[in-house]
Design a protein around this motif. Structure first.
Motif, PDB file in Angstrom:
ATOM      1  N   LYS A 138       5.656   2.805  -2.072  1.00  0.00           N
ATOM      2  CA  LYS A 138       6.740   1.941  -2.145  1.00  0.00           C
ATOM      3  C   LYS A 138       7.719   2.589  -3.037  1.00  0.00           C
ATOM      4  O   LYS A 138       9.102   2.624  -2.715  1.00  0.00           O
ATOM      5  N   TYR A 139       7.197   3.189  -4.173  1.00  0.00           N
ATOM      6  CA  TYR A 139       8.117   3.497  -5.330  1.00  0.00           C
ATOM      7  C   TYR A 139       8.037   5.172  -5.329  1.00  0.00           C
ATOM      8  O   TYR A 139       9.259   5.718  -6.253  1.00  0.00           O
ATOM      9  N   GLY A 140       7.219   6.019  -5.002  1.00  0.00           N
ATOM     10  CA  GLY A 140       7.342   7.243  -4.890  1.00  0.00           C
ATOM     11  C   GLY A 140       6.835   7.653  -6.392  1.00  0.00           C
ATOM     12  O   GLY A 140       6.853   9.004  -6.891  1.00  0.00           O
ATOM     13  N   ILE A 141       6.246   6.778  -7.344  1.00  0.00           N
ATOM     14  CA  ILE A 141       5.907   7.158  -8.691  1.00  0.00           C
ATOM     15  C   ILE A 141       5.163   5.948  -9.104  1.00  0.00           C
ATOM     16  O   ILE A 141       5.269   4.839  -8.758  1.00  0.00           O
ATOM     17  N   ARG A 142       4.036   6.200  -9.796  1.00  0.00           N
ATOM     18  CA  ARG A 142       3.365   5.084 -10.589  1.00  0.00           C
ATOM     19  C   ARG A 142       2.774   5.377 -12.013  1.00  0.00           C
ATOM     20  O   ARG A 142       2.546   6.727 -12.319  1.00  0.00           O
ATOM     21  N   ASP A 143       2.478   4.409 -12.835  1.00  0.00           N
ATOM     22  CA  ASP A 143       1.946   4.760 -14.007  1.00  0.00           C
ATOM     23  C   ASP A 143       0.289   4.641 -13.788  1.00  0.00           C
ATOM     24  O   ASP A 143      -0.339   3.788 -13.641  1.00  0.00           O
ATOM     25  N   HIS A 144      -0.261   6.106 -13.633  1.00  0.00           N
ATOM     26  CA  HIS A 144      -1.674   6.032 -13.011  1.00  0.00           C
ATOM     27  C   HIS A 144      -2.822   5.476 -14.012  1.00  0.00           C
ATOM     28  O   HIS A 144      -3.816   5.415 -13.822  1.00  0.00           O
ATOM     29  N   ARG A 145      -2.262   5.100 -15.221  1.00  0.00           N
ATOM     30  CA  ARG A 145      -3.128   4.799 -16.257  1.00  0.00           C
ATOM     31  C   ARG A 145      -3.771   3.541 -15.895  1.00  0.00           C
ATOM     32  O   ARG A 145      -4.591   2.969 -16.651  1.00  0.00           O
ATOM     33  N   GLY A 146      -3.334   2.634 -15.134  1.00  0.00           N
ATOM     34  CA  GLY A 146      -3.782   1.467 -14.601  1.00  0.00           C
ATOM     35  C   GLY A 146      -3.116   0.577 -13.531  1.00  0.00           C
ATOM     36  O   GLY A 146      -2.479   1.337 -12.877  1.00  0.00           O
ATOM     37  N   GLY A 147      -3.245  -0.557 -13.455  1.00  0.00           N
ATOM     38  CA  GLY A 147      -2.707  -1.210 -12.038  1.00  0.00           C
ATOM     39  C   GLY A 147      -1.213  -1.565 -12.290  1.00  0.00           C
ATOM     40  O   GLY A 147      -0.630  -1.887 -11.269  1.00  0.00           O
ATOM     41  N   GLY A 148      -0.704  -1.016 -13.372  1.00  0.00           N
ATOM     42  CA  GLY A 148       0.767  -1.440 -13.410  1.00  0.00           C
ATOM     43  C   GLY A 148       1.124  -2.671 -13.499  1.00  0.00           C
ATOM     44  O   GLY A 148       0.598  -3.644 -14.122  1.00  0.00           O
ATOM     45  N   ARG A 149       2.271  -2.976 -12.406  1.00  0.00           N
ATOM     46  CA  ARG A 149       2.566  -4.386 -12.435  1.00  0.00           C
ATOM     47  C   ARG A 149       1.595  -5.329 -11.685  1.00  0.00           C
ATOM     48  O   ARG A 149       1.703  -6.541 -11.685  1.00  0.00           O
TER      49      ARG A 149
END
Lengths: 312, 312, 312, 312
Positions: A114-125
């Motif tokens: 969806k975003y092409g980026i994520r905060d891989h440290r957790g589930g994010g939103r």
């Protein structure tokens, strides 16, 4: 439009990634001049916190809410109420290996799509941690409507039917020791609801409650009244005295108890990983206050909506 | 705010009482320059019309849509598309006895609670007739997203499991002759959906689809993927190759088939009244195109939402 | 999201191209049980119709409103009120030469930029004809708030200052004969408004009224209270007894008369074309009821919003 | 619905009272994967801060933004961006005398009318301090649309016409020494805007820009293109090469420079009070970056809206 706001007249806007600086919520539409006891808010939030029952994760989360705006001398001002909860346990060293690990049933892979980026440290939103915002919202919503009470019951926890809280916890501890997880079913009872809430077309009360519940991670089914049992019934078998319609007719509350049922899927993490302290074998236990909070907010929103049109 | 609008970027506003002059819909958010074949629209709408199968009511409804705006020389202008369907069979003489009759499981009594007035000649806004607006909206929505297809399957009709259409009709005719009605279960399959639709928080695709389906009268339960079966599963029993999550992970579509399930309650009318021509023993048969339409609109809305943020 | 809906709790959705089959409006959020006199609606709408004063176009428009839904036995049901006005004078033969003619100050060229298609027979959605929807909405809005009255005054018509209606008409007839057009200024007075309407941040009453007025084609400036005169004032020159703030302080109505001012640009069409019957030399004359309608709707919306939060 | 959210696809929700713990904003709808330089954000915000020019208040406000969510490794995640600015200079001792003092032209009295409660220590939500949220939003919005630039010009400051910045400051310092205040006029120029932004009906670009500007405290008039000058023009006097329509035709941007004009009223505080350090004789000087921010957000919102419908 990115779906971080819930509700129309009583609305919350939620923010925060699970491993960012803070989670939080802005509540807009709280009526003015309502007394708020912040210690009650904290107690309400503790029902969500892990560590409360042994069956759930042992991670200690302080989750102390900081009210940034909207209250003055213990009362609501009618202006937006912002509440922030700092994230304290960010151990970034753990997270490098998670960079390319996409967990099944989670948002990891779809977030990248969806975003092409994520905060891989957790589930994010999509993390369960986001629900803290909902619980804060639920508490404030519960202060708006007089005389209503909302409670949840365990109908099924894994193999157990209608277990007591203690039975459920014992069962889940065993499950966890085995690296296993399970699903479950919860009943939500809204007692003494106002009559006339909900709209006859798209915003039927059952529809908005369905959206509210299905917006929680891990919820896979929603029912009201007899729910799926209706599929096994003939019309002649439905007697009105059993509240078969769960307090909602034609999408509008009729004043009887509103009865909802939600099903949770088992936590995806199993095996050795599931044995460690950080994972719940069944998130339903902690999620009950989230269910109640979503119900409170849906009700408060429709209560204000109806009041707008009814006149004084 | 009275809940007659559905959707954000692709939205419909529905109007009309079942026994008023006309039903109709205004579609806002249709992209411009899309070719529309009005005869296809009519064919799509006929799937909803009663009289199509013998199992459903024999009342003849013309339901001919009149496009009032938004099309020019066979193409969409990008302006609102208004479609009106006149109500032709208003026989007001029949209706006086209905004035104080409140049917269980209907909106009759709750409408009075809410508004203090109602058009007693029919279900008003809560009537099944209102769904004609949704089907028009669904048709236009289906013209927006390339390559997707949506279909419904009968999983259960009263006592029958996975019946063919003919078996279901024969069964329902018998039921009707006995003045009886039944519930049922339908599976909706969205094939080749775009990836990345749905938002991670409140507007999860599963949540918006739940609202869409639960906003239909008679729908009492919503599930996706394994749905209620998850309650009987352990985490270790879930293999990802069976598409257990029904094409949605973390609230966002993953590109696999999206699988939804809805349960209908039996029609409330039973006994001698149910034997006459005007009543369906199970509205699920006619409602399938409504289910598909709600799915189309939810998908189109999220498709446009995602496109806004993705850039070109 | 394509901007054909105005208002939140009291909202209208407008549809129709100037040369399509019909114009129309769906009003959502009308309280129930309010008596409506349809002949009064028609009279209100006639104030907009051309041909009423000789200074405006002589085209005869029937503009008879057909109420399709939302009324029952002379009262509002609380359901959406759909009103349709058929377009009768489509003479398509005239329009071929307009296909590639883009009029300055009109939407002709920008519509092509935006949609890649347009109905070249007229102004489409940007046509003055669309305002019929607003006037219908304004009439219903005016039935909601007790004791308020709204009126407009001519402050300037071309070279005339504060002319009487007759003086203005005579002036405009002369202008028209010369193939000329002119701008003007109108004052809108909202008398005895409720106190406490408007929100302190983005939805200030002055902001929502500005949007309402500036959404009308031909309006090029909006002021409230002393408006532009403030630029020539020192702080010490402002006395509160002159209602310098036009009834709005901090974005919220204070109960005093609300005073707004709008400026219209001259009609773009000049020269020989302007001499024919179809063109107004100054649309402000017909637009006054549109101004009032936009004010009514803005007020009704904020009135319902405030009622939602105030309690009973 | 309490009006603390602005925008649809790019939206901000603002929170905070001027004398509470913090001001802040949640931005929803920021596209993902956009690089953000936080020091640039701070620089942009400093343009609003008082103390920057001698003509404005000398109060030192740190206004250091804390980004709580939505950024990861210097890039936007596509999730809500929450930014908090702590209020540092709360001297509660000063404020008791303000409890019953209602300042003319402020929200003090109307806030009591509306909510029955207020934080008497300052302007609450209607305070100029709230605009810090808008400036944060404006900065992020400015990162979305390529190639556009927005600037403001002083057209009038009290008695000065088109003064230089230095001339204006010198003038205002003198005014302040006299305990006087003044109004002014600002021109906003949006250069190289995308074509096709704005919708033909209610959400005309001029209407949404009007709402944006009029939602700022102290703004009393809005114009675009020739604005009020149109009232003195005949149709034949308008030549298209002078960009009389200010870059907007039929409510839609035509690609030319968009020219807006706003008028500010004089600050209400005059006399001895006005001579102290805390008061601006003309808030227009500080408000320019707020004007630009509102323009940026309006443009970004319409840019995303248009992209949703245009396809790729």
């Amino acid at each position: 439009m990115r779906g971080n706001t819930f509700g129309k007249l009583f609305s919350i806007t939620s923010f925060g990634e699970s491993h960012g600086k803070a989670m939080g919520v802005v509540i807009d539409g709280m009526p003015s001049n309502i007394e708020i006891d912040e210690s009650e808010l904290h107690r309400f939030m503790l029902r969500r916190a892990p560590g409360q029952t042994k069956g759930t994760t042992n991670r200690v989360e302080s989750d102390r809410p900081q009210v940034l705006s909207g209250l003055f001398e213990g009362k609501t001002l009618g202006s937006p109420i912002a509440v922030m909860i700092e994230n304290t346990n960010q151990k970034s060293s753990d997270y490098d290996k998670l960079k390319k690990e996409y967990r099944a049933g989670h948002a990891d892979e779809t977030t990248m799509m969806k975003y092409g980026i994520r905060d891989h440290r957790g589930g994010g939103r999509a993390s369960g941690r986001e629900t803290v915002a909902r619980v804060v919202g639920g508490f404030f919503a519960s202060q708006i409507i007089p005389d209503v009470s909302i409670k949840t019951e365990l109908e099924k926890v894994g193999d157990l039917l209608s277990p007591s809280e203690d039975e459920a916890i014992e069962y889940l501890e065993k499950l966890k020791a085995d690296g296993e997880s399970c699903g479950g079913v919860c009943v939500i009872r809204i007692q003494q609801p106002p009559r006339g809430l909900g709209e006859p077309c798209f915003d039927k009360l059952k529809a908005d409650l369905a959206k509210a519940m299905m917006s929680i991670g891990g919820v896979v089914a929603f029912e009201y009244g007899l729910g799926k049992e209706f599929a096994d019934k003939k019309g002649s078998m439905i007697s009105s005295d059993e509240n078969a319609f769960g307090g909602i007719e034609g999408g509008i509350s009729n004043g009887k108890e509103i009865v909802l049922k939600v099903t949770f899927k088992p936590t995806s993490t199993v095996g050795d990983k599931a044995k460690s302290g950080r994972h719940d074998p069944c998130i339903m236990m902690r999620a009950r206050v989230v269910l109640e909070s979503m119900a409170w907010m849906t009700l408060a929103d429709h209560f204000l909506r109806q009041r707008a049109y009814e006149g004084r």
